[in-house]
Write a protein that holds these residues in place. Structure first.
Motif, short mmCIF file in Angstrom:
data_model
loop_
_atom_site.label_atom_id
_atom_site.label_comp_id
_atom_site.label_asym_id
_atom_site.label_seq_id
_atom_site.Cartn_x
_atom_site.Cartn_y
_atom_site.Cartn_z
N TRP A 189 0.83 -1.19 0.00
CA TRP A 189 0.00 0.00 0.00
C TRP A 189 0.87 1.25 0.00
N ASP A 190 0.46 2.25 -0.76
CA ASP A 190 1.05 3.59 -0.68
C ASP A 190 0.28 4.39 0.36
N VAL A 191 1.00 5.21 1.11
CA VAL A 191 0.37 6.12 2.06
C VAL A 191 0.47 7.53 1.47
N ILE A 192 -0.69 8.17 1.28
CA ILE A 192 -0.75 9.47 0.61
C ILE A 192 -1.53 10.45 1.48
N VAL A 193 -0.85 11.55 1.85
CA VAL A 193 -1.48 12.64 2.60
C VAL A 193 -1.28 13.91 1.78
N GLY A 194 -2.35 14.38 1.13
CA GLY A 194 -2.22 15.53 0.25
C GLY A 194 -1.26 15.22 -0.89
N ASP A 195 -0.20 16.02 -1.00
CA ASP A 195 0.81 15.79 -2.03
C ASP A 195 1.96 14.94 -1.54
#
Length: 265
Positions: A189-195
């Motif tokens: 899984w990728d963890v993405i917060v905003g950019d």
């Protein structure tokens, strides 16, 4: 920093777990709601944004400028400025929070554990310590229901139940799956917060082998790819290497597999 706890009868219409129980302590930017002041009004009920210090009138006041601030900024938690009782409201998770008046007592120091005493095949152990994962200023996961996986020569890996992970911050990674001879096929899984993106920062076993069925759907995170991982407030050190993802805490003793030259340990 201030520690909050969800109010037992505080209303949870979303049914969600709150991931904002630690907040900053900013000073109020103003002494009143500036939007109300511009209209010649002085509301009695004010809320302080615990991200930036914005002051706005409470939802019970006409205009609800504290809510308008959340709608425009997405800053999740605001606390009352009333002097009679301290409480906070989490807009994102829709619940009241009360201050944790007494810190959660720390347990006695745990006895040392040598990773060379861990078994192979690995074993699972439930762990009720507070496990927390942070990235890009957000709490990605927080639980007291983790499962540790212990395997010879490896620091423990903490697996977090899906109910305590912010699923909206996780996205399936575009990568081949890997295979564990004990647990089965892992997905990443990728963890993405905003950019802010951390690729392949977490993994799970959707359909683990029978002996590890307890881990189904649980998420494990590489501490080296997150901003901060803690166990009962202790910041975790990451296991060397890009594959194993073990969490090193004060009680765990090595040497640990993962460093150059240890592949065949």
């Amino acid at each position: 920093m201030t520690r909050w706890t969800p109010r037992p009868d505080g209303g949870r219409p979303s049914g969600r777990h709150c991931f904002h129980t630690w907040t900053a302590d900013p000073s109020p930017l103003t002494g009143t709601c500036t939007a109300c002041a511009a209209r010649g009004r002085a509301p009695a009920d004010l809320l302080l944004c615990l991200t930036c210090g914005h002051v706005g009138c409470h939802d019970g006041s006409p205009g609800a400028h504290a809510t308008a601030h959340f709608d425009s900024s997405a800053h999740p938690v605001a606390r009352t400025l009333a002097g009679d009782r301290t409480w906070a409201w989490c807009y994102e998770d829709e619940m009241y929070l009360d201050p944790l008046e007494r810190p959660v007592p720390r347990l006695a120091p745990r006895p040392p554990e040598s990773v060379w005493d861990y078994p192979r095949p690995p074993v699972m152990r439930e762990d009720d310590r507070e496990v927390r994962v942070e990235w890009a200023g957000q709490v990605v996961a927080e639980t007291r229901g983790a499962v540790r996986v212990l395997e010879t020569s490896h620091p423990p890996v903490f697996y977090i139940p899906p109910r305590d992970v912010r699923a909206e911050l996780l996205f399936p990674a575009i990568a081949e799956r890997t295979w564990c001879e004990w647990k089965g096929s892992a997905r990443y899984w990728d963890v993405i917060v905003g950019d802010a993106v951390r690729a392949r920062a977490a993994w799970s076993y959707p359909r683990p082998e029978p002996g590890y069925a307890l881990l189904a759907g649980f998420l494990a995170f590489y501490p080296s790819r997150m901003g901060r991982c803690t166990v009962d407030g202790e910041e975790v050190r990451a296991q060397n290497g890009d594959f194993y993802g073990g969490w090193i805490t004060a009680e765990v003793r090595g040497p640990f597999k993962g460093a150059p030259g240890t592949r065949w340990w």
